[in-house]
Design a protein around this motif. Structure first.
Motif, PDB file in Angstrom:
ATOM      1  N   ALA A  88       0.821  -1.212   0.000  1.00  0.00           N
ATOM      2  CA  ALA A  88       0.000   0.000   0.000  1.00  0.00           C
ATOM      3  C   ALA A  88       0.857   1.265   0.000  1.00  0.00           C
ATOM      4  CB  ALA A  88      -0.944  -0.005   1.198  1.00  0.00           C
ATOM      5  N   ASN A  89       2.067   1.186   0.545  1.00  0.00           N
ATOM      6  CA  ASN A  89       2.937   2.364   0.565  1.00  0.00           C
ATOM      7  C   ASN A  89       3.346   2.817  -0.833  1.00  0.00           C
ATOM      8  OD1 ASN A  89       2.973   2.971   3.295  1.00  0.00           O
ATOM      9  ND2 ASN A  89       4.677   1.608   3.719  1.00  0.00           N
ATOM     10  N   ALA A  90       3.379   1.906  -1.779  1.00  0.00           N
ATOM     11  CA  ALA A  90       3.706   2.297  -3.158  1.00  0.00           C
ATOM     12  C   ALA A  90       2.611   3.212  -3.708  1.00  0.00           C
ATOM     13  CB  ALA A  90       3.883   1.072  -4.041  1.00  0.00           C
ATOM     14  N   ALA A  91       1.350   2.855  -3.467  1.00  0.00           N
ATOM     15  CA  ALA A  91       0.232   3.692  -3.916  1.00  0.00           C
ATOM     16  C   ALA A  91       0.194   5.002  -3.137  1.00  0.00           C
ATOM     17  CB  ALA A  91      -1.087   2.949  -3.764  1.00  0.00           C
ATOM     18  N   LYS A  92       0.472   4.945  -1.849  1.00  0.00           N
ATOM     19  CA  LYS A  92       0.491   6.171  -1.040  1.00  0.00           C
ATOM     20  C   LYS A  92       1.578   7.115  -1.543  1.00  0.00           C
ATOM     21  CE  LYS A  92      -1.159   4.033   3.200  1.00  0.00           C
ATOM     22  NZ  LYS A  92      -0.771   3.603   4.560  1.00  0.00           N
ATOM     23  N   TYR A  93       2.717   6.558  -1.911  1.00  0.00           N
ATOM     24  CA  TYR A  93       3.807   7.391  -2.432  1.00  0.00           C
ATOM     25  C   TYR A  93       3.356   8.104  -3.709  1.00  0.00           C
ATOM     26  CZ  TYR A  93       8.240   9.057  -4.148  1.00  0.00           C
ATOM     27  OH  TYR A  93       9.242   9.879  -4.614  1.00  0.00           O
ATOM     28  N   LEU A  94       2.728   7.376  -4.615  1.00  0.00           N
ATOM     29  CA  LEU A  94       2.265   7.994  -5.860  1.00  0.00           C
ATOM     30  C   LEU A  94       1.233   9.082  -5.575  1.00  0.00           C
ATOM     31  CD1 LEU A  94       2.020   4.843  -8.143  1.00  0.00           C
ATOM     32  CD2 LEU A  94       3.731   6.679  -8.261  1.00  0.00           C
ATOM     33  N   ASN A  95       0.372   8.846  -4.600  1.00  0.00           N
ATOM     34  CA  ASN A  95      -0.624   9.834  -4.230  1.00  0.00           C
ATOM     35  C   ASN A  95       0.036  11.106  -3.707  1.00  0.00           C
ATOM     36  OD1 ASN A  95      -2.307  10.990  -1.722  1.00  0.00           O
ATOM     37  ND2 ASN A  95      -3.696  10.348  -3.368  1.00  0.00           N
ATOM     38  N   ARG A  96       0.987  10.950  -2.820  1.00  0.00           N
ATOM     39  CA  ARG A  96       1.667  12.113  -2.249  1.00  0.00           C
ATOM     40  C   ARG A  96       2.550  12.800  -3.301  1.00  0.00           C
ATOM     41  NH1 ARG A  96      -1.413  13.896   0.097  1.00  0.00           N
ATOM     42  NH2 ARG A  96      -0.052  15.292   1.209  1.00  0.00           N
TER      43      ARG A  96
END
Length: 124
Positions: free
Chosen positions: A88-96
């Motif tokens: 999930a951190n990969a998607a969170k990184y892209l979001n941020r």
């Protein structure tokens, strides 16, 4: 960091070997760093009181374009996260990252003295 995100996405959590999972794990540290950068640049900008259109000169437009591509990548990764195949951190990184690019686009427009275009909805 984008290489690390890509490595994480390319390594399915359900089928990859443990050694690969260790090498491609993605922590929340880069996310926290992006959030700090977002805050740093946001503090220097006037408050956003309306939606803006991608505008503000060439540098700003290029950053808005990069943000759109980043959002597209995020939309592709979210289903993989929901399926339990990607951290999930990969998607969170892209979001941020997309939020950071938005703030940078506004900052670039301000620094170049270019005006941002406010979105005005056409009334029927």
């Amino acid at each position: 960091m984008l290489q690390d995100v890509g490595s994480n996405i390319a390594t399915p959590l359900s089928s990859a070997r443990e050694a690969h999972l260790k090498r491609t794990s993605f922590t929340d540290q880069p996310i926290l760093e992006l959030e700090q950068w977002i805050d740093k640049y946001s503090e220097q900008l006037p408050p956003l009181t309306a939606f803006i259109l991608p505008s503000g000169g060439k540098s700003s437009a290029a950053l808005h374009f990069a943000r759109a591509l980043c959002r597209r990548a995020e939309r592709c990764v979210v289903p993989l996260v929901r399926a339990g195949e990607v951290d999930a951190n990969a998607a969170k990184y892209l979001n941020r990252l997309s939020d950071y690019l938005f703030v940078l686009a506004r900052y670039a427009a301000m620094k170049e003295g270019k005006e941002e275009t406010i979105y005005v909805k056409d009334e029927p």
